[in-house]
Design an enzyme around this catalytic site. Structure first.
Site, short mmCIF file in Angstrom:
data_model
loop_
_atom_site.label_atom_id
_atom_site.label_comp_id
_atom_site.label_asym_id
_atom_site.label_seq_id
_atom_site.Cartn_x
_atom_site.Cartn_y
_atom_site.Cartn_z
N GLU A 78 -9.56 -3.40 38.96
CA GLU A 78 -8.62 -4.02 39.26
C GLU A 78 -8.77 -5.60 38.78
O GLU A 78 -7.86 -6.44 38.51
CB GLU A 78 -8.40 -4.31 40.83
CG GLU A 78 -9.89 -4.79 41.47
CD GLU A 78 -11.03 -3.97 41.74
OE1 GLU A 78 -10.89 -2.84 41.18
OE2 GLU A 78 -11.78 -4.14 42.77
N CYS A 88 -15.82 1.45 43.30
CA CYS A 88 -16.96 1.14 43.44
C CYS A 88 -17.63 1.83 44.49
O CYS A 88 -17.82 3.05 44.41
CB CYS A 88 -17.10 -0.46 43.55
SG CYS A 88 -18.73 -0.81 43.18
N HIS A 97 -14.90 -2.11 38.81
CA HIS A 97 -13.88 -2.49 39.45
C HIS A 97 -12.62 -2.80 38.29
O HIS A 97 -12.50 -3.88 37.83
CB HIS A 97 -13.97 -3.90 39.88
CG HIS A 97 -14.99 -3.84 41.43
ND1 HIS A 97 -14.72 -3.73 42.52
CD2 HIS A 97 -16.33 -3.83 41.37
CE1 HIS A 97 -15.59 -3.59 43.38
NE2 HIS A 97 -16.74 -3.67 42.40
#
Ligand code: GLN
Length: 557
Positions: A533, A400, A531
């Site tokens: 993750e 990001c 993102h």
């Protein structure tokens, strides 16, 4: 809900409330997730809810050093990091209904009152607020078709803030006495000067819970070490919890061992007994997969060293890595899958601003991550790091803000646009290579900051032949987002002509989702506007993290 012959309301769903005693940060989230996993392993369908007792409507407006990571759900809800734990342990996709705060609950009650939904009644904190809470809990259970709903009440027993949620839990227990249980996660300190594990704080916490009209059914005793029989008996007597239902939960090296530790004490069996829950077919495959994964956490002999350059670490004199929890876990899953032990170092972006020599330290690492962030502090340091990683061919992964930094750095140092910047940092720059999204301008002008970034799942189309395409092995991906700024379309051609590749774009081609350098130029230099993750799971590591970790391992060679 069905009604049986005797007109007694029959509940199809069981509710497990998880509350915390003595201190915060005692592991309620991991306990809740682990309880879910051991019940899921019995073939039961499980969902989870997190209750945060603060006034904020969601976690999105809080600084991560206050509250930890903001975990974004697929529907864009900005929530607590525990929601990430639930999704990862339970392979769930949760939504808004699984998360509530005091602010959110009051907001809906007030909206209903304005809509005359209470039909002229006086609307009161009790019972209307707990009833709203109960309604949400039931809805989450129904929507997930769950056999079991696990509800974690944030904060610690004795705090004023969570009383109204305990009241809701108590009321639900009265409605369905056989279908609701309470698990208290408590802490037993061993003061170094005393050298003996103390039970008194836990006794007091259980008594405080009693004063809310609630009796704990199960006690999870968190401590440095295992709880001995003597202390179990003392707690049993004082807390009215039979010895077998006091579960010792000593500190562990890897939280992924906790479900197995619970099962050593047959915790799922005990819960099923209390709730009169019949196990369905055990999911042997899931359990074996989990055990193999958990073992990998201890197996990696060789290490892979990764530096995370961020700024949400410091809290007073202490370092808190919770702000980047999903990033850390995502690295672990990919490293474990490669049989590596990840060593993650926290480096403060600000330290790279003035001291150019500090950059050389980066050579000690196998790879660098610049995670998400907001505002100007540390930005120049991050840009120096990106330049160093690009020029020295150190694997780099930007998440990001970390991708936006790649674009600014390239514009400054390759296109020679020296004042290139993001409007977030310098609203007057001549070269806003990162610009506010059109849809966000009004929000900023009107100071509207809550829950209105570009949030949640969006599709991206990948460029055939790119690194991203090879890594994902497909051309269409869906990832989770949280941002207000974007790559300025006016600079794309210039940047691409200079060698930067925009390998992922929104389906309408307008928004840049992935930026990279070709493999022939750099071993791994890739950033995402989203993102990744948030979608990395223990049993399914994220392909981009895996590709990054592999590049780190190769660099080592
Ligand atoms: N501050 C940047 C934006 O709003 C990046 C956000 C992030 O890293 N999550 O676009």
């Amino acid at each position: 809900m069905k009604k049986n012959k005797n007109k007694e309301v029959k509940q199809n769903c069981k509710y497990i409330f998880v509350v915390g005693g003595v201190i915060s940060g005692v592991g309620k989230g991991i306990t809740s997730s682990s309880l879910g996993l051991i019940l899921k392993n019995r073939g039961l369908s499980v969902t989870a809810i997190k209750i945060d007792p603060y006034i904020n409507v969601d976690a999105g407006t809080m600084n991560p050093t206050e509250h930890g990571e903001v975990f974004v759900l697929s529907d864009g809800d900005e929530t607590d990091q525990d929601m990430g734990n639930y999704e990862r342990f339970l392979e769930l996709k949760l939504t808004k209904i699984n998360y509530m705060t005091t602010g959110r609950v009051y907001q809906s009650v007030i909206e209903r009152e304005r809509n005359l939904e209470y039909k002229g009644k006086c609307v009161e904190v009790v019972p209307h607020i707990p009833l709203e809470v109960i309604g949400r809990i039931k809805k989450a259970g129904v929507e997930a078709k769950a056999d079991v709903v696990i509800i974690e009440i944030g904060g610690t027993i004795g705090e004023y803030q969570n009383m109204i949620f305990l009241e809701a839990a108590r009321m639900l227990k009265i409605e369905f006495p056989r279908d609701v249980i309470f698990v208290m996660v408590s802490y037993l300190p061993t003061p170094s000067k005393v050298g003996e594990m103390k039970t008194k704080p836990t006794q007091t916490a259980v008594h405080m819970l009693n004063s809310s009209g609630i009796q704990a059914d199960i006690l999870i005793a968190r401590a440095d070490t295992t709880l001995d029989e003597k202390r179990k008996e003392k707690l049993a007597m004082s807390c009215s919890v039979v010895v077998e239902r006091i579960i010792s939960a000593p500190d562990v090296d890897s939280v992924y061992d906790i479900p197995m530790n619970f099962e050593k004490e047959n915790l799922s069996g005990k819960i099923c007994d209390i709730l009169n829950l019949k196990s369905k077919k055990p999911v042997v495959k899931l359990w074996n997969k989990w055990k193999t994964f958990a073992k990998h956490a201890h197996n990696g002999k060789e290490i892979v060293k990764i530096a995370v350059i961020g700024k949400y670490f410091e809290t007073g004199d202490f370092i808190l890595s919770d702000s980047y929890l999903s990033v850390i876990e995502a690295i672990k899953y990919s490293a474990y899958a490669q049989n590596r032990k990840p060593i993650i170092s926290w480096l403060s972006a600000v330290d790279f601003e003035k001291d150019k020599n500090k950059l050389k330290e980066l050579k000690k690492y196998d790879g660098v991550i610049v995670p998400g962030g907001f505002g100007s502090r540390g930005v120049e340091g991050k840009l120096n790091v990106v330049k160093f990683a690009r020029e020295n061919k150190i694997p780099y992964f930007g998440l990001c803000y970390g991708m936006q930094m790649m674009v600014i750095e390239y514009a400054r140092n390759v296109l020679n646009l020296k004042d290139a910047n993001t409007r977030e940092v310098n609203s007057k720059t001549e070269n806003p290579v990162i610009n506010i999204m059109e849809s966000q301008k009004e929000n900023i002008i009107n100071h509207r900051y809550g829950g209105n970034m570009r949030l949640g799942e969006y599709k991206a189309i990948l460029k055939p032949g790119s690194v991203a395409h090879a890594v994902y092995g497909k051309v269409e991906v869906i990832e989770r987002h949280r941002h207000r700024y974007e790559v300025n379309p006016n600079y794309i051609l210039q940047l691409e002509n200079a060698g930067l590749v925009f390998s992922g774009r929104s389906p309408d081609d307008r928004l840049m989702e992935i930026t990279e350098l070709p493999k022939s130029v750099h071993p791994f230099f890739l950033g995402t506007q989203f993102h990744p993750e948030f979608l990395a799971h223990p049993l399914a590591p994220h392909p981009l993290f895996t590709a990054f970790v592999k590049a780190c391992i190769n660099k080592k060679k």
